[in-house]
Design an enzyme around this catalytic site. Sequence first.
Site: not given
Length: 507
Positions: A118, A372
């Site tokens: 990711e 995040r």
Amino acid sequence: MNAVSPTMADRVVVVGGGVAGLSVALRLAPRPVMLVTASPLGLGTATGWAQGGIAAAVGVDDAAALHAADTEAAGAGLTEPDVALRVAQEGPALIDWLVRIGVPFDRAEDGALALGLEAAHGRRRIVRSGGDATGARVLEGLVRAVLEAPSIEIVTARACDLLRDTNGAVAGIVAERDGALFRIPGRAVVLATGGVGALYGATTNPPGAVGRGLALAARAGAVMRDMEFVQFHPTAIAVGADPMPLATEALRGEGARLIDEAGAPVMAGIAGGDLAPRDVVARGIFQALQRGRTVYLDARGGLGTAMPDRFPTVAGLCAAAGIDPAVQPIPVRPAAHYHMGGVKVDAYGATSVPGLYACGEVSSTGLHGANRLASNSLLEGLAYARFIADGLDAPPPAAIVPEAVSMRAGSHLPALRDMMESKVGVVRYDAGLASAVAALEPLAESCDAALVALLIARGALARRESRGAHWRSDFPHIAPAAHTETTLAELVAAPHAIPSAEEALTP
């Protein structure tokens, strides 16, 4: 007002039925736990909607230090290095723990964990279950374990206030069910109530994600930290649904690309391109939309054809919207997704209020900083559940102080969501933030959602810089790294005040 099991004052009250709440309840065994969930167990939580996975340094080419470094880089100067390393080190053991309670993670042909990639991760370290159904599979496993645990009692009710004892410590909650109020005493309360996405008009979060735990903690006097940092997921599927279905970031890790209506790459010329950190991608898409372009996630071809097998959740969401990703690009836009700010906690999840703990998205641990890193949220909730269980040593409560409870539900949510979307969204500026603050201040006393929205807006107004997920068009440059911290008493003492950067930012 009645009490539930009044003789059980030695138990811990855990509020929330997502990964954080369920994990805390399990980790506290064999100590007695009252688990309070606003919805029936397994429903109404963002955990079940999490598509990406759990970040864990389990690959042969990976290490906790590398995972921590990627976390720090994404956090834009506000991630605490010791916290990042401590949580990253927990990853492999947490995956093993989930396997032991029956979570079936995806495997390669040789039996090893199948690892995805990711954005902003330097290694393949995303552990997945059911392709893009990781959250649902993890939730199912945790629910099964909780239902089998003799130490956990479950109550479906809404937490609407905190009980205090004569020493000022939190000593349980006031809950509401079907209009009736009742007390649940305990030696400590753990808030695991999730995030704030449903305060925004466009969100990927469940409707109940309006920051209820944040309001409870703030009204109890807890220190709130970095409330302005709201992460907007760049690829919510723009088909008119509320909440918005999500196209996992893992699709871009597997080759999907962001394009406009003419097929031109949206992220061209931006460092990291389609795999830049979420805040960068969200702003890139937002700015394209502001210029009148339409943005799509293009998975046409092999990835789109394989999506029903590799990403069945997204495939199902697309099918429900009449989109065939094998031949059609998926319309996307940013939507409120995750809150990096929250109740400030220490290494064991304790807040500044005795007897009150926080775990998961409601907390500010120092892990996420200003932005995040993808798939670190489930990891954080799992890690801090163990830290809380290991460190919780609250004394039995003294006599509980009689309380006058206000429901503080309010009826302002539709207008509030529109305002937060337009004034406190992806790109912020002084006049918009100031108008939001002025509108929210008179509502905050009687409405918990307005209080949380005010904390976010006031933090955003005070932070006169652009950092991570907080972007000010009038202050596009970065300032020296610092946290914002406040309490409700400080907020009330200075209504309408716009502090200087030096006053608002605390080291």
